[in-house]
Design an enzyme around this catalytic site. Sequence first.
Site, short mmCIF file in Angstrom:
data_model
loop_
_atom_site.label_atom_id
_atom_site.label_comp_id
_atom_site.label_asym_id
_atom_site.label_seq_id
_atom_site.Cartn_x
_atom_site.Cartn_y
_atom_site.Cartn_z
CG ASP A 75 -0.42 -0.03 2.69
OD1 ASP A 75 0.99 -0.68 2.68
OD2 ASP A 75 -0.62 0.69 3.38
CD GLU A 129 4.12 0.48 6.99
OE1 GLU A 129 5.03 0.70 8.04
OE2 GLU A 129 3.59 1.53 6.24
#
Lengths: 356, 356
Positions: A75, A129
């Site tokens: 991400d 994350e």
Amino acid sequence: MANPLTPDVLVDPVVLTRALVDIESVSRDEKAIADCVEDVLRKAGHLSVRRLGNTVMARTRLGRGQRVILAGHLDTVPVNGNLPSTVVDDLIYGCGTADMKGGVALALHLAVTLPDPQYDVTYLFYESEEIDSEFNGLNLVAEEHPKWLRADFAVLLEPTFGAIEAGCQGTMQVDVRTRGRRAHTARAWRGVNAIHGAGEVLRRLETYHPRTVTIDGCTYREGLSAVRISGGVAGNVVPDECVVGVNLRFAPDRSEAQAAEHLREVFQGFDVEVTDSAPGALPGLDAAPAREFLAAVGIEPAAKLGWTDVARFAALGIPALNYGPGDPSLAHAADEHVEIGKIRDGAATLYRWLAP
Amino acid sequence: MANPLTPDVLVDPVVLTRALVDIESVSRDEKAIADCVEDVLRKAGHLSVRRLGNTVMARTRLGRGQRVILAGHLDTVPVNGNLPSTVVDDLIYGCGTADMKGGVALALHLAVTLPDPQYDVTYLFYESEEIDSEFNGLNLVAEEHPKWLRADFAVLLEPTFGAIEAGCQGTMQVDVRTRGRRAHTARAWRGVNAIHGAGEVLRRLETYHPRTVTIDGCTYREGLSAVRISGGVAGNVVPDECVVGVNLRFAPDRSEAQAAEHLREVFQGFDVEVTDSAPGALPGLDAAPAREFLAAVGIEPAAKLGWTDVARFAALGIPALNYGPGDPSLAHAADEHVEIGKIRDGAATLYRWLAP
């Protein structure tokens, strides 16, 4: 959608970085990129692949004596007018170039092109994350499938600009509270001023000498900072409470319990309440794969001062370090970019380390 | 509505107190009581009467050498289940009994029953003392009709429980600001912590020795109090600003400018900004009417520590003091009451002072 991660792309980590960057994958929206990654991993016959949510795990099963993890999150922070990627001279610009698709590209490139590494390798491409830890793919795997994370050593491909950042410091937030007794300020002597009482708390912060601790050659510099202060009732009232919010960054030789104990000593005589905390991680550079990794990179490790997912590996008993091509100071910036040379260096280093 | 302030009522200040209490007059709703008061004052042939809003002024024009003011506010704080009035033994209970219809009754009783006082007298019954000063009737008269307030001495019939409270202290609010430089708390040494820097401000407050000043026999005790503190950016950021709100209560021998200068000295090296201020008032007990008033009451004056409308008279150059039958600690309380004996004592004292 045809998978843009074609064999031609996968063999070149620089081209692969751009391709990964151009698959938009803001936190909680990683399905497209996870599908593409899973697809190419499943086509590599030497890997056994599993998936949890938008986290993809692939591993060799070569029966080596030791196993290492290469991990990266898929991400990015929200796009900021910086997609699709562009190339200017030796730089690839775009959301996620530094944090951390350059690192993800190294792992994915190795996963599909190195069928017989000297250690068994677990590749972990995980989701979310950049946001609250309840969504963190590494956390979710640790809870649901802890066996996926069995290993002797882990490299997290977070941006370090080619340096080795080992372990990380812990962080703890406490509220230090003073109490007094209200009175009208026209008769202030009848009260006890809790803000005046906080002077002693600030005095201890001012005169505090933070430790500097060296572990496995990594130097950790602790810090104790007031990050918030509040108190007051009204303009004509002696206040009866003042709260100083304090942040301790502590070297990984202290546990969270020891850090809390230390703060209670520093602020003895005051009410100390721990409001948040995360443990540090020891660098753990003694294991053979770690020593060989250091030799392959050929530079001395430095301490990681901020907090990263390295601490999650440490909590599982796995020594871990950060090593990636991106510049950490560019993470989350609109002009985020990665140097093509750093990607090529990183790929060569990891190959040198893992090749049989 | 028939005016309840009949001649029978006006001759007895105790009965008059109850009658005034039973005319509800919460701030901004004083028309009914002001109408009744104006009506009875106009019926007294020895008085010249004027009105501004719900403030009523009446004065003698006897050509005496000196003029005194007797002043009281007509409004009360909101009713709190304590109307109509009740009498229990020697106490009258009800909203406004202490603050300050007992005092208003003394002035109104004298106004209609003493046609030939030894000084010319200006009686002032004013609106909206209990709320923001923009509505304060005394303020409005000072702006619109300053001549109504010409006098040599003023008695404000605020509750003092029969004591003389002279002058009042000033009050000043300042913000004392420290500045620093932001940094991540993991690298706190790169920043300058503004909250730590406020430790010195609190140290000066802790070690400050407030003055005690005696003027005309009245002792004023100053005070310097932190009343508010704030600072902080986020839990992981070294803060770059901290503000300490400080309240100085200062004796009336200092002007506002001198008080501000004093605070700049106390907090030398810091940014000091005055955010609010009101001057004190000297007791001013030298004038003949004041000395005779003290003799009539027969007790030593004490300093008023809080701020009252006495300071508004002082700002106009008129020495003023507080003297009233109510107990100031009962003001604004649900069980507010006034002692009948204190009303009778007050009426006798004022008569002794003003009778020819």
